[in-house]
Design an enzyme around this catalytic site. Sequence first.
Site, PDB file in Angstrom:
ATOM      1  N   HIS A   1       0.866  -1.185   0.000  1.00 45.02           N
ATOM      2  CA  HIS A   1       0.000   0.000   0.000  1.00 45.02           C
ATOM      3  C   HIS A   1       0.902   1.235   0.000  1.00 45.02           C
ATOM      4  O   HIS A   1       1.561   1.508   0.996  1.00 45.02           O
ATOM      5  CB  HIS A   1      -0.908  -0.005   1.232  1.00 45.02           C
ATOM      6  CG  HIS A   1      -1.870  -1.166   1.249  1.00 45.02           C
ATOM      7  ND1 HIS A   1      -3.135  -1.083   0.734  1.00 45.02           N
ATOM      8  CD2 HIS A   1      -1.718  -2.448   1.678  1.00 45.02           C
ATOM      9  CE1 HIS A   1      -3.759  -2.264   0.856  1.00 45.02           C
ATOM     10  NE2 HIS A   1      -2.913  -3.111   1.426  1.00 45.02           N
TER      11      HIS A   1
ATOM     12  N   ASN B   1      -6.535   0.851  -2.952  1.00 43.09           N
ATOM     13  CA  ASN B   1      -7.388   1.545  -1.967  1.00 43.09           C
ATOM     14  C   ASN B   1      -6.792   2.874  -1.520  1.00 43.09           C
ATOM     15  O   ASN B   1      -6.618   3.145  -0.332  1.00 43.09           O
ATOM     16  CB  ASN B   1      -7.705   0.636  -0.772  1.00 43.09           C
ATOM     17  CG  ASN B   1      -6.478   0.215   0.010  1.00 43.09           C
ATOM     18  OD1 ASN B   1      -5.369   0.277  -0.498  1.00 43.09           O
ATOM     19  ND2 ASN B   1      -6.671  -0.201   1.250  1.00 43.09           N
TER      20      ASN B   1
ATOM     21  N   HIS C   1      -2.604 -12.389   1.410  1.00 42.24           N
ATOM     22  CA  HIS C   1      -2.326 -12.535   2.852  1.00 42.24           C
ATOM     23  C   HIS C   1      -3.069 -13.706   3.530  1.00 42.24           C
ATOM     24  O   HIS C   1      -3.807 -13.509   4.498  1.00 42.24           O
ATOM     25  CB  HIS C   1      -2.592 -11.229   3.607  1.00 42.24           C
ATOM     26  CG  HIS C   1      -3.874 -10.502   3.268  1.00 42.24           C
ATOM     27  ND1 HIS C   1      -5.107 -11.099   3.327  1.00 42.24           N
ATOM     28  CD2 HIS C   1      -4.092  -9.225   2.871  1.00 42.24           C
ATOM     29  CE1 HIS C   1      -6.033 -10.216   2.989  1.00 42.24           C
ATOM     30  NE2 HIS C   1      -5.439  -9.070   2.699  1.00 42.24           N
TER      31      HIS C   1
ATOM     32  N   ASN D   1      -5.194  -7.203   9.526  1.00 43.30           N
ATOM     33  CA  ASN D   1      -6.310  -7.931   8.940  1.00 43.30           C
ATOM     34  C   ASN D   1      -5.824  -8.691   7.725  1.00 43.30           C
ATOM     35  O   ASN D   1      -5.377  -8.069   6.772  1.00 43.30           O
ATOM     36  CB  ASN D   1      -7.415  -6.937   8.536  1.00 43.30           C
ATOM     37  CG  ASN D   1      -8.682  -7.647   8.114  1.00 43.30           C
ATOM     38  OD1 ASN D   1      -8.868  -8.816   8.430  1.00 43.30           O
ATOM     39  ND2 ASN D   1      -9.535  -6.964   7.381  1.00 43.30           N
TER      40      ASN D   1
ATOM     41  N   ASP E   1       2.223  -7.034   2.418  1.00 46.63           N
ATOM     42  CA  ASP E   1       1.041  -6.252   2.793  1.00 46.63           C
ATOM     43  C   ASP E   1       1.466  -5.000   3.578  1.00 46.63           C
ATOM     44  O   ASP E   1       0.838  -4.619   4.577  1.00 46.63           O
ATOM     45  CB  ASP E   1       0.035  -7.096   3.601  1.00 46.63           C
ATOM     46  CG  ASP E   1      -1.354  -6.442   3.659  1.00 46.63           C
ATOM     47  OD1 ASP E   1      -1.550  -5.386   3.022  1.00 46.63           O
ATOM     48  OD2 ASP E   1      -2.236  -6.987   4.352  1.00 46.63           O
TER      49      ASP E   1
ATOM     50  N   GLY F   1      -3.053  -3.081  10.234  1.00 46.03           N
ATOM     51  CA  GLY F   1      -1.924  -3.123   9.315  1.00 46.03           C
ATOM     52  C   GLY F   1      -0.612  -2.650   9.890  1.00 46.03           C
ATOM     53  O   GLY F   1      -0.573  -1.860  10.841  1.00 46.03           O
TER      54      GLY F   1
HETATM   55 ZN   LIG Z   1      -6.320  -7.194   2.368  1.00 44.10          ZN
HETATM   56 ZN   LIG Z   2      -3.498  -5.156   1.722  1.00 43.98          ZN
END
Ligand SMILES: [Zn+2]
Ligand SMILES: [Zn+2]
Length: 445
Positions: free
Chosen positions: A67, A99, A237, A286, A313, A332
Amino acid sequence: MSFSMKLLLKNVHVVDPVASRNGRFDLLIEDGRIGQVGRDLPVEGTRVVELPASLVVTPGLIDIHVHLREPGQEHKETIATGTASAVAGGFTAVACMPNTDPINDHASVTEFIVKRATEARRARVYPIGAVSIGSKGEELTEIADLHAAGCVAITDDGRPVATALLMRRALEYATMVGIPVIDHCEDPSLKGDGVAHEGAVAGLLGLRGIPGAAESVMVERDISIAELTGGHVHIAHMSARQSLRAVRTGKERGIKVTAEVTPHHFVLTDEALQRNGGYDTNTKMNPPLRDEADRAAMVEGLRDGSIDAIATDHAPHHADEKALEYDRAPFGIVGLETAVSLCLDRLVHAGVIGLPRLVELLSPGPARTLGLPGGTIAVGAPADLTILAPDASVTVHAASFKSKSRNTPFDGWTLKGAVAATLVGGRAVFVNEDLAGRGLNDSSR
Ligand SMILES: [Zn+2]
Ligand SMILES: [Zn+2]
């Protein structure tokens, strides 16, 4: 051609599982590409770099789940800081999740990301587009447009694909353009407002639980839809042993399903929630950290080949956000700058897998999963290389991360194995001179 454009890495230990190489070779880099791999290559007209004998040169590592937060959440990370973090962690390429704000559900957002990544001149960036407009789970995006603008996969990561029908359509359209659907697997009704793995630790701490089945029922649904459509579903993940069982069965039946696991899910369990007085929000992710049986299952999947890739992640959050109470803090952790050390320490030095299998999980495995270039040191290909110091001992120091965020549960950990240098297109974009010496920097100046 100028003298400085030919760089010769002399007699270096190369580990390249695709090319079946695990031994000492000379590597000639010419105009940013691999010129030759061989023994006793001529040194005339080249700039020779000798590396410490303990270092290992591998094809550039690729993280397919990152991300980068830009556009829209630049207080957490930018494409410039995220890719600086990537190369400091040994990754020559990353695939970034959609996202952001706005969501990468339109070619104009994809084009912005590609432009920013080119300006940053660090790791290569492969954008991932959204499955649905606004990732709301209602209307499909223009998948062909996203792909044409540079998206290598689609996902509504952060949320599951809302319905089985939408997943069917997503897989059908993604298959037409030859890309996978990346699946954030969670059944919203089973997850509820859970914040930790459903089990003894959550019970003790009074936290609402998320059972492993919240993940695996969605894995099973989407493997069935991959079978129906002939499409490729990639499980992001993966954390629960029931999910691994479903992936194994799917693969045995010839269904196109692949899976990734994060370092935190094979290193930590929910026991970490009790450390430091408990409720450390850097243990909130998550899917959640699960129990020892789940962790051990992930390790076994990495060993036996049922897991295709390790991905971080990497999910940066501002310190103020992570300072909220456990229930309210965002999910996260950052992962780019700790992944290689955790993998070398906990998988290779622990005797679970050898270095070639680790390289497989960090380079050709991820490349194959998303159909990306790289994964091997091939003559004519861009010289994307990672140089590891497998025996160097390092202490994680979050305050000196290149990432804008420091949300890691590994701060202060001492691990065996480090990144000495990272080359993208033959350019040394990261060098730890204590480990790699000065030769690489001198030649790229
Ligand atoms: Zn995810
Ligand atoms: Zn992710």
